[in-house]
Design an enzyme around this catalytic site. Sequence first.
Site, PDB file in Angstrom:
ATOM      1  N   SER A  16       0.227  -1.609  -0.202  1.00  0.00           N
ATOM      2  CA  SER A  16      -0.301   0.174   0.202  1.00  0.00           C
ATOM      3  C   SER A  16       0.763   1.264   0.313  1.00  0.00           C
ATOM      4  CB  SER A  16      -0.751   0.097   0.922  1.00  0.00           C
ATOM      5  OG  SER A  16      -1.205   1.023   1.817  1.00  0.00           O
ATOM      6  N   ALA A  19       3.646   0.872  -2.932  1.00  0.00           N
ATOM      7  CA  ALA A  19       3.288   1.263  -4.872  1.00  0.00           C
ATOM      8  C   ALA A  19       2.791   3.291  -4.704  1.00  0.00           C
ATOM      9  CB  ALA A  19       1.063   0.524  -4.911  1.00  0.00           C
ATOM     10  N   ARG A  49       7.021 -11.497  -4.783  1.00  0.00           N
ATOM     11  CA  ARG A  49       5.776 -11.790  -5.693  1.00  0.00           C
ATOM     12  C   ARG A  49       6.276 -11.454  -7.257  1.00  0.00           C
ATOM     13  NH1 ARG A  49       3.258 -14.617  -1.818  1.00  0.00           N
ATOM     14  NH2 ARG A  49       1.892 -13.019  -2.372  1.00  0.00           N
ATOM     15  N   ILE A 139       1.655  12.578   9.356  1.00  0.00           N
ATOM     16  CA  ILE A 139       1.539  13.967  10.018  1.00  0.00           C
ATOM     17  C   ILE A 139       3.759  14.179  10.308  1.00  0.00           C
ATOM     18  CG2 ILE A 139       1.849  14.530  12.756  1.00  0.00           C
ATOM     19  CD1 ILE A 139      -0.651  13.228  12.523  1.00  0.00           C
ATOM     20  N   ASP A 204       1.364  -0.971  18.084  1.00  0.00           N
ATOM     21  CA  ASP A 204       2.015  -0.792  17.472  1.00  0.00           C
ATOM     22  C   ASP A 204       1.744   1.159  17.541  1.00  0.00           C
ATOM     23  OD1 ASP A 204       1.606   0.327  14.275  1.00  0.00           O
ATOM     24  OD2 ASP A 204      -0.085   1.396  15.531  1.00  0.00           O
ATOM     25  N   LYS A 208       5.540   3.120  18.990  1.00  0.00           N
ATOM     26  CA  LYS A 208       5.341   4.403  18.081  1.00  0.00           C
ATOM     27  C   LYS A 208       6.445   5.748  19.271  1.00  0.00           C
ATOM     28  CE  LYS A 208       2.348   4.296  14.848  1.00  0.00           C
ATOM     29  NZ  LYS A 208       0.535   4.215  14.145  1.00  0.00           N
TER      30      LYS A 208
END
Length: 429
Positions: A16, A19, A49, A139, A204, A208
Amino acid sequence: MPDHEPLRVALVGCGSVGASVARLLVESADDLAARAGRPLELAGIAVRRQRPRPEVPVDASLFTTDAVELVSRPEVDLVVEVMGGIEPARSVVLAALKNGASVVTANKALMAEDGSTLHAAAEAAGVDLYYEAAVAGAIPILRPLRESLVGDRVQRVLGIVNGTTNFILSKMSESGAGFAEALDEATELGYAEADPTADVEGFDAAAKAAILASLAFHTRVPLGAVHREGITEVTAADVASARAMGRVVKLLAIAERVDGGVSVRVHPAMIPAAHPLASVHDAFNAVFVQADAAGELMFYGRGAGGDPTASAVLGDLVAAARHRVGGVNGPGESAYADLPVRPMGETTTRYHVSLDVDDRPGVLAAVAQAFAGHGVSIQTVRQEGHADDAVLVLVTHSAPDAALAATVQELRELEIVRDVSSVMRVEGG
Ligand SMILES: NC(=O)c1ccc[n+]([C@@H]2O[C@H](COP(=O)([O-])OP(=O)(O)OC[C@H]3O[C@@H](n4cnc5c(N)ncnc54)[C@H](O)[C@@H]3O)[C@@H](O)[C@H]2O)c1
Ligand SMILES: N[C@@H](CCO)C(=O)O
Ligand code: NA
């Protein structure tokens, strides 16, 4: 080397974020070249792949499945790592740095787990290592901490740095839904991943928090030193009780200076509805910083998504490219302060405690005695319901976490307390 000679960029990972980075590199090529001082040309894209990728407007010959070989090519000047995870990402980044390439990564897990090794390798190679996208996506917060605020003394950083959990808590607050129902909605709308553990259990946000604290206080904060609690235990009753007190529940990453050290933690907390972080809804992120000279600052925006995250990656990429063009480096790791991370038991906050109790004389006195016995001062008490449904809601003054834990333990053992139904920290005034 003539000025128009391009700088060669290796992109590792084309999901994501990757790209979006590839597409924006192509679409904005002229502006990026003007800003960087030389064109930025894709040297290759490492993928897991080989398959058609119509969303990425580049020649198919650029794709390779050998990331280490790509970043080790002598012509590569800059590497963007957006594959995620610890290995093989760490080996790829180390190979890139060894090859003398500057590295831009969005990988919070890797930077929190082993940032010091990577910083040391960048320093040894005389190249840049940037990771603005790793915390709060689009941000700008790491560069402000690393550069804009480097002349100030940061006292505290309070962040909503996980969009999935902020979305879930926003839904719980808007509709009165419980955690499971709000998580289902987040999954349906594509905010929560199929396995939401890293988000809802606070992993997560903890990565951070470690990165934010290290930069804010010029010290090293290992991931293992970050106290972490997620939002899976937050109930509709907690959210309603917060509202009754003019507060909202948020999952906060908190880093603050305490007694010659720092406290770094992630947990749900009730914050005043008037606090700037209370108005951060849905999947948005925000980071609130308090510094001695600057006072209060707030940084707000999108913490995730391909294009927003690619914006931060490209900002870092242009910065690193400019340094290449100028033959200099940006600032490296600043960890001179060497501050100890205080154990959670020493951290002081206020608490909201809900108790299911028997509704009879002497109950309040017994409960108050349990708090007093551990030196925890009560600020407010209210009773909701009566008889079999009596609930006591207490809010304390600031107390050490260990004292509150001991109080809760004692409350659980009292015959008149049927259940300690919730304990939540109260932050932000
Ligand atoms: N998606 C976001 O909104 C967001 C926001 C901030 C930071 N990040 C970080 O950015 C990084 C990438 O996230 P994403 O959402 O794009 O993930 P993603 O899963 O969409 O993309 C990662 C890609 O890397 C590829 N990959 C895995 N192993 C590989 C290998 N050995 N060689 C080459 N390619 C390999 C995968 O096949 C996948 O296509 C992660 O570190 C993530 O934490 C993402
Ligand atoms: N899973 C993260 C994405 C950005 O790190 C979030 O929900 O905010
Ligand atoms: Na950021």
